[in-house]
Design a protein around this motif. Structure first.
Motif, PDB file in Angstrom:
ATOM      1  N   TRP A  89      30.011  32.536  34.989  1.00  0.00           N
ATOM      2  CA  TRP A  89      29.943  31.206  34.383  1.00  0.00           C
ATOM      3  C   TRP A  89      29.400  30.204  35.401  1.00  0.00           C
ATOM      4  CZ3 TRP A  89      30.719  29.969  29.337  1.00  0.00           C
ATOM      5  CH2 TRP A  89      31.277  30.961  28.524  1.00  0.00           C
ATOM      6  N   GLN A  90      28.683  29.220  34.874  1.00  0.00           N
ATOM      7  CA  GLN A  90      28.120  28.167  35.701  1.00  0.00           C
ATOM      8  C   GLN A  90      28.516  26.805  35.151  1.00  0.00           C
ATOM      9  OE1 GLN A  90      23.884  29.035  35.664  1.00  0.00           O
ATOM     10  NE2 GLN A  90      24.058  30.136  37.609  1.00  0.00           N
ATOM     11  N   ARG A  91      28.743  25.870  36.076  1.00  0.00           N
ATOM     12  CA  ARG A  91      29.006  24.477  35.709  1.00  0.00           C
ATOM     13  C   ARG A  91      27.915  23.634  36.320  1.00  0.00           C
ATOM     14  NH1 ARG A  91      34.384  20.720  36.293  1.00  0.00           N
ATOM     15  NH2 ARG A  91      33.306  18.711  36.415  1.00  0.00           N
ATOM     16  N   ASN A  92      27.215  22.922  35.489  1.00  0.00           N
ATOM     17  CA  ASN A  92      26.095  22.084  35.940  1.00  0.00           C
ATOM     18  C   ASN A  92      25.118  22.879  36.791  1.00  0.00           C
ATOM     19  OD1 ASN A  92      27.259  19.874  34.617  1.00  0.00           O
ATOM     20  ND2 ASN A  92      28.409  19.260  36.437  1.00  0.00           N
ATOM     21  N   GLY A  93      24.883  24.137  36.400  1.00  0.00           N
ATOM     22  CA  GLY A  93      23.895  24.977  37.061  1.00  0.00           C
ATOM     23  C   GLY A  93      24.366  25.714  38.286  1.00  0.00           C
ATOM     24  N   SER A  94      25.632  25.546  38.693  1.00  0.00           N
ATOM     25  CA  SER A  94      26.164  26.229  39.886  1.00  0.00           C
ATOM     26  C   SER A  94      27.249  27.210  39.486  1.00  0.00           C
ATOM     27  CB  SER A  94      26.734  25.216  40.884  1.00  0.00           C
ATOM     28  OG  SER A  94      25.718  24.328  41.322  1.00  0.00           O
ATOM     29  N   ASP A  95      27.274  28.369  40.170  1.00  0.00           N
ATOM     30  CA  ASP A  95      28.276  29.391  39.868  1.00  0.00           C
ATOM     31  C   ASP A  95      29.682  28.841  40.073  1.00  0.00           C
ATOM     32  OD1 ASP A  95      26.203  31.086  39.409  1.00  0.00           O
ATOM     33  OD2 ASP A  95      26.510  32.329  41.199  1.00  0.00           O
ATOM     34  N   VAL A  96      30.595  29.257  39.169  1.00  0.00           N
ATOM     35  CA  VAL A  96      32.009  28.920  39.286  1.00  0.00           C
ATOM     36  C   VAL A  96      32.707  30.121  39.909  1.00  0.00           C
ATOM     37  CG1 VAL A  96      34.098  28.264  38.057  1.00  0.00           C
ATOM     38  CG2 VAL A  96      31.867  27.421  37.266  1.00  0.00           C
ATOM     39  N   ALA A  97      33.302  29.943  41.064  1.00  0.00           N
ATOM     40  CA  ALA A  97      33.926  31.064  41.780  1.00  0.00           C
ATOM     41  C   ALA A  97      35.003  31.714  40.918  1.00  0.00           C
ATOM     42  CB  ALA A  97      34.528  30.572  43.096  1.00  0.00           C
ATOM     43  N   GLY A  98      34.939  33.035  40.812  1.00  0.00           N
ATOM     44  CA  GLY A  98      35.946  33.794  40.079  1.00  0.00           C
ATOM     45  C   GLY A  98      35.801  33.786  38.576  1.00  0.00           C
ATOM     46  N   ALA A  99      34.821  33.048  38.051  1.00  0.00           N
ATOM     47  CA  ALA A  99      34.639  32.957  36.593  1.00  0.00           C
ATOM     48  C   ALA A  99      33.716  34.073  36.140  1.00  0.00           C
ATOM     49  CB  ALA A  99      34.083  31.589  36.212  1.00  0.00           C
ATOM     50  N   THR A 100      34.255  35.293  36.055  1.00  0.00           N
ATOM     51  CA  THR A 100      33.431  36.480  35.850  1.00  0.00           C
ATOM     52  C   THR A 100      33.873  37.320  34.663  1.00  0.00           C
ATOM     53  OG1 THR A 100      34.805  37.648  37.486  1.00  0.00           O
ATOM     54  CG2 THR A 100      32.768  36.613  38.283  1.00  0.00           C
ATOM     55  N   SER A 101      34.435  36.697  33.650  1.00  0.00           N
ATOM     56  CA  SER A 101      34.779  37.417  32.427  1.00  0.00           C
ATOM     57  C   SER A 101      34.098  36.737  31.246  1.00  0.00           C
ATOM     58  CB  SER A 101      36.298  37.462  32.228  1.00  0.00           C
ATOM     59  OG  SER A 101      36.807  36.161  32.032  1.00  0.00           O
ATOM     60  N   ALA A 102      34.264  37.299  30.064  1.00  0.00           N
ATOM     61  CA  ALA A 102      33.588  36.764  28.882  1.00  0.00           C
ATOM     62  C   ALA A 102      34.146  35.417  28.450  1.00  0.00           C
ATOM     63  CB  ALA A 102      33.677  37.764  27.733  1.00  0.00           C
ATOM     64  N   THR A 103      35.322  35.075  28.959  1.00  0.00           N
ATOM     65  CA  THR A 103      35.952  33.800  28.626  1.00  0.00           C
ATOM     66  C   THR A 103      36.297  33.067  29.913  1.00  0.00           C
ATOM     67  OG1 THR A 103      36.891  34.694  26.591  1.00  0.00           O
ATOM     68  CG2 THR A 103      37.906  32.712  27.461  1.00  0.00           C
ATOM     69  N   TYR A 104      36.081  31.757  29.912  1.00  0.00           N
ATOM     70  CA  TYR A 104      36.484  30.950  31.055  1.00  0.00           C
ATOM     71  C   TYR A 104      37.292  29.752  30.563  1.00  0.00           C
ATOM     72  CZ  TYR A 104      36.578  27.853  35.030  1.00  0.00           C
ATOM     73  OH  TYR A 104      37.017  27.038  36.028  1.00  0.00           O
ATOM     74  N   SER A 105      38.449  29.549  31.199  1.00  0.00           N
ATOM     75  CA  SER A 105      39.314  28.433  30.822  1.00  0.00           C
ATOM     76  C   SER A 105      39.419  27.445  31.969  1.00  0.00           C
ATOM     77  CB  SER A 105      40.709  28.935  30.447  1.00  0.00           C
ATOM     78  OG  SER A 105      40.657  29.741  29.282  1.00  0.00           O
ATOM     79  N   LEU A 106      39.255  26.186  31.664  1.00  0.00           N
ATOM     80  CA  LEU A 106      39.440  25.096  32.614  1.00  0.00           C
ATOM     81  C   LEU A 106      40.844  24.564  32.398  1.00  0.00           C
ATOM     82  CD1 LEU A 106      37.964  23.373  34.763  1.00  0.00           C
ATOM     83  CD2 LEU A 106      37.330  21.813  32.920  1.00  0.00           C
ATOM     84  N   THR A 107      41.726  24.792  33.382  1.00  0.00           N
ATOM     85  CA  THR A 107      43.150  24.526  33.190  1.00  0.00           C
ATOM     86  C   THR A 107      43.678  23.601  34.275  1.00  0.00           C
ATOM     87  OG1 THR A 107      43.337  26.791  32.363  1.00  0.00           O
ATOM     88  CG2 THR A 107      45.376  25.641  32.849  1.00  0.00           C
ATOM     89  N   PRO A 108      43.997  22.329  33.956  1.00  0.00           N
ATOM     90  CA  PRO A 108      43.637  21.649  32.717  1.00  0.00           C
ATOM     91  C   PRO A 108      42.300  20.931  32.896  1.00  0.00           C
ATOM     92  CG  PRO A 108      45.094  20.259  33.979  1.00  0.00           C
ATOM     93  CD  PRO A 108      44.877  21.502  34.815  1.00  0.00           C
ATOM     94  N   ALA A 109      41.772  20.398  31.800  1.00  0.00           N
ATOM     95  CA  ALA A 109      40.571  19.572  31.871  1.00  0.00           C
ATOM     96  C   ALA A 109      40.965  18.140  32.223  1.00  0.00           C
ATOM     97  CB  ALA A 109      39.832  19.602  30.542  1.00  0.00           C
ATOM     98  N   GLU A 110      40.181  17.547  33.113  1.00  0.00           N
ATOM     99  CA  GLU A 110      40.441  16.171  33.531  1.00  0.00           C
ATOM    100  C   GLU A 110      39.295  15.272  33.069  1.00  0.00           C
ATOM    101  OE1 GLU A 110      43.228  15.530  34.744  1.00  0.00           O
ATOM    102  OE2 GLU A 110      43.961  17.427  35.576  1.00  0.00           O
ATOM    103  N   GLU A 111      39.547  13.964  33.136  1.00  0.00           N
ATOM    104  CA  GLU A 111      38.508  13.022  32.714  1.00  0.00           C
ATOM    105  C   GLU A 111      37.237  13.190  33.542  1.00  0.00           C
ATOM    106  OE1 GLU A 111      39.633   8.916  31.974  1.00  0.00           O
ATOM    107  OE2 GLU A 111      41.743   9.520  31.907  1.00  0.00           O
ATOM    108  N   SER A 112      37.391  13.588  34.810  1.00  0.00           N
ATOM    109  CA  SER A 112      36.217  13.779  35.667  1.00  0.00           C
ATOM    110  C   SER A 112      35.360  14.958  35.215  1.00  0.00           C
ATOM    111  CB  SER A 112      36.665  14.003  37.113  1.00  0.00           C
ATOM    112  OG  SER A 112      37.523  15.138  37.205  1.00  0.00           O
ATOM    113  N   ASP A 113      35.905  15.817  34.352  1.00  0.00           N
ATOM    114  CA  ASP A 113      35.140  16.954  33.836  1.00  0.00           C
ATOM    115  C   ASP A 113      34.263  16.576  32.643  1.00  0.00           C
ATOM    116  OD1 ASP A 113      36.290  18.911  35.602  1.00  0.00           O
ATOM    117  OD2 ASP A 113      38.124  18.777  34.417  1.00  0.00           O
ATOM    118  N   SER A 114      34.434  15.360  32.135  1.00  0.00           N
ATOM    119  CA  SER A 114      33.683  14.969  30.950  1.00  0.00           C
ATOM    120  C   SER A 114      32.184  14.956  31.242  1.00  0.00           C
ATOM    121  CB  SER A 114      34.126  13.585  30.475  1.00  0.00           C
ATOM    122  OG  SER A 114      33.645  13.335  29.175  1.00  0.00           O
ATOM    123  N   ALA A 115      31.392  15.405  30.271  1.00  0.00           N
ATOM    124  CA  ALA A 115      29.925  15.491  30.329  1.00  0.00           C
ATOM    125  C   ALA A 115      29.441  16.652  31.189  1.00  0.00           C
ATOM    126  CB  ALA A 115      29.304  14.185  30.811  1.00  0.00           C
TER     127      ALA A 115
END
Length: 647
Positions: free
Chosen positions: A173-199
């Motif tokens: 998985w990638q966020r804004n074009g950069s790899d997310v460390a450890g996000a290597t399965s078919a599902t990725y959960s952001l726990t929890p989502a914060e206002e800074s994650d918006s957009a």
């Protein structure tokens, strides 16, 4: 004499008359044109700009199969040509035809044209499309794309993808074009989502043995939530480490708005330590007993974590073994046969019953032999000439040979990491590829099955048992493979493309860049799990356990197996008593593990990163290791030489 005038008698007169007329004409022309050359200059020929008579055509070819583009054109003088790929000049492509000798997947869909020029101008051909049919076609197909979503701050956001493939899939998985460390399965959960994650924009790269495909982008919108004071889900943990280790403390916390962090040591703030993780510098025994905690805050409140206590073990005592050079010259990276000979980068080693050493000279791209008398010879390959050719020792080529093992019949097994395959050298000197890329394509990959179909990725360690089964530490795939006597390749433990540090059975286990592998006297496999800084045990049924060291903790400590620490262990060997010997590369040590699990230091000093010969000598990044059970002499490598260690 005849009174008649014949044609023959008139011929001289007629010829002189013609000459007089021609002379008169020349005089008249000279008078008209000034009398210089006597004739006007001829008109200059017209310059014709290039014209394309036959345009280049779009082409379809297979990966690796050469393809030629050509054009036909007319025009005055000499025509010059310049082929362009995707509107960029192709260096050296300056003829009416251009051949792409080995089209690759990256060439698929490229656009080509040619610019033709002379003194009268230039013209550019129509654009042609190159289609390359990819070998082993069958890249993943995304069936369900990740979806954009809107959540409230403090709640969880989850993205998922479904994809189909005939071979195993991996995900990143990638966020804004950069790899997310450890996000290597078919599902990725952001726990929890914060206002800074918006957009933020999310996508996933799905990969199989044939290639990769990216999903569509999904946008996350996070609406402000109800303010809540921070809560800590995971407190920093107490740790026991070796001297010269780097320690990382971690906290997991949530709150709305997103909390901030301030780490403390012994109750005092640490400047700049304001994230959810804090890594110390190199610690020593003076840091033992220190306490570490973090204050988590937001505008709704703050909370302090529990204390984590750091225990630092003293360094291992200096070893007193005798270190000597067997062959090669310290710090002389070259290739020469004879005594003492020289090596470019000796890596894996093995010793036969006669005391002869066999060495994989990795950067020399050769297999070397050191006789029991110390004379060096080249057994197979050609120095600095990498390749994948099989044949006899004069024609065969290797490309970064790394691991080496011997069977009872004298056959040598070699892991060729540059070719991503497994080779053998028969007692008669015949070199063969027994698995991975034997059809001439030595590309990295991961495929189980028949020898010609199987694929490896930088296989390093290799071992062979009495039945002819070959075991391989497939470093780049993070798995342990086996090749049975019929040439079938299978995975004994681990999951390709999924590094980790999990004990368990076959696909439940995880490795991280395993390198050395050896068969113990008990019939089990022992693996130097370099990326985890541990020594692992693997039964022939695929059950994996950690024998010594702690996953993810780099250090230098002797003691019981669970207390011991290693730093990038690379090679392994075993003696007849069941003791394991390890080249502890980044600690510059040779370590020993007894059958009861006690770890000790045999040779070297972790504080010295250069070789010193003699009693209590030191080492420098030992890689290969083997033991002569007849003499109990250990052999290792360093600074382009092969060394002996006498405990």
């Amino acid at each position: 004499m005849s009174p008649f005038v014949t044609s023959a008698s008139l011929a001289p007169f007629v010829a002189r008359l013609h000459q007089a007329i021609a002379l008169l004409l020349l005089l008249l022309l000279a008078a008209c044109y000034g009398g210089n050359s006597g004739l006007p200059d001829p008109p200059a020929p017209a310059v014709t700009a290039p014209t394309i008579t036959v345009q280049p055509n779009s082409r379809i070819t297979d990966e690796g199969v050469a393809v030629t583009f050509s054009v036909q054109a007319t025009g005055s003088g000499t025509l010059t040509y310049q082929w362009l790929r995707d509107d960029n000049d192709v260096p050296g492509a300056t003829q009416a035809s251009y051949t792409l000798s080995a089209p690759a997947a990256s060439d698929n869909g490229s656009l080509w044209k040619v610019r033709i020029s002379n003194e009268g101008g230039s013209i550019t051909s129509s654009t042609l499309l190159l289609t390359v049919n990819i070998a082993n076609a069958g890249i993943p197909i995304i069936d369900t794309e990740p979806q954009s979503q809107t959540v409230t701050a403090g709640s969880n956001a989850s993205f998922s993808v479904t994809a189909s493939s005939s071979t195993p899939l991996s995900y990143q998985w990638q966020r804004n074009g950069s790899d997310v460390a450890g996000a290597t399965s078919a599902t990725y959960s952001l726990t929890p989502a914060e206002e800074s994650d918006s957009a933020s924009v999310w996508n996933v790269i799905v990969t199989n043995a044939s290639g990769s495909v990216s999903s569509a982008n999904a946008t996350l919108t996070v609406n402000p939530g109800i303010m809540s004071a921070p809560t800590i889900q995971t407190h920093p943990l107490s740790q026991t480490v070796a001297t010269n280790s780097i320690v990382t403390f971690t906290v997991t916390a949530s709150g709305s708005p997103a909390p901030t962090f301030q780490w403390q040591r012994d109750g005092s703030d640490i400047s700049g330590a304001t994230t959810s993780q804090y890594a110390t510098g190199f610690v020593d025994v003076s840091d033992s007993g220190s306490t570490w905690r973090v204050i988590v805050s937001n505008s709704a409140g703050s909370i302090t974590s529990g204390d984590a206590i750091l225990t630092v073990q003293p360094p291992s005592p200096a070893a007193t073994a005798v270190v000597a050079v067997v062959a090669g010259v310290l710090n002389q990276s070259s290739v020469a046969d004879g005594t003492p000979g020289s090596f470019k980068y000796p890596a894996g080693m093995s010793v036969d019953a006669g005391g002869n050493l066999f060495v994989a000279d990795l950067l020399g791209r050769t297999i070397r032999r050191i006789s029991s008398a110390g004379s060096v010879s080249t057994l197979a390959g050609l120095t600095d000439n990498g390749g994948a050719n099989d044949g006899d020792n004069s024609t065969a080529r290797f490309n970064l040979p790394a691991g080496i093992a011997l069977d009872a019949a004298g056959t040598i097994y070699v892991s060729d990491i540059g070719n991503h395959n497994i080779r053998t050298i028969s007692p008669g000197g015949s070199i063969s590829t027994i698995a991975g890329g034997i059809t001439g394509t030595s590309a990295a990959g991961y495929v189980d099955g028949a020898a010609g179909v199987a694929r490896f990725k930088t296989p390093w360690g290799i071992a062979v048992d009495s039945s002819g089964t070959v075991y391989v530490a497939d470093t780049g795939n993070h798995v342990i493979r086996m090749i049975n006597s019929a040439g079938m390749v299978s995975t004994l433990a681990g999951v390709a493309g999924s590094p980790g540090a999990v004990d368990g059975t076959d696909t439940n286990a995880r490795f991280k860049s395993p390198t050395g592998i050896v068969i113990g006297t008990d019939g089990n496999l022992y693996v130097a799990d370099q990326g985890n800084n541990t020594i692992r045990k693997v039964t022939t049924a695929g059950n994996v356990s950690t024998l010594a060291g702690a996953a993810g903790i780099r250090g230098n400590a002797d003691g019981t197996a669970s207390d011991a620490r290693f730093s990038s262990p690379t090679g392994l060997c075993t003696d007849n008593a069941g003791n394991l010997y390890i080249s502890d590369t980044s600690n510059h040590l040779i370590r020993k593990i007894t059958p009861s699990g006690e770890v000790s230091t045999v040779a070297g000093n972790s504080g010295a990163s250069h070789i010193v010969l003699g009693v209590g000598g030191t080492l420098n990044q030992p890689i290969g290791i083997t033991i002569n059970n007849s003499s109990s002499t250990i052999y290792t490598t360093g600074e382009s030489a092969v060394l002996s260690i006498t405990p």
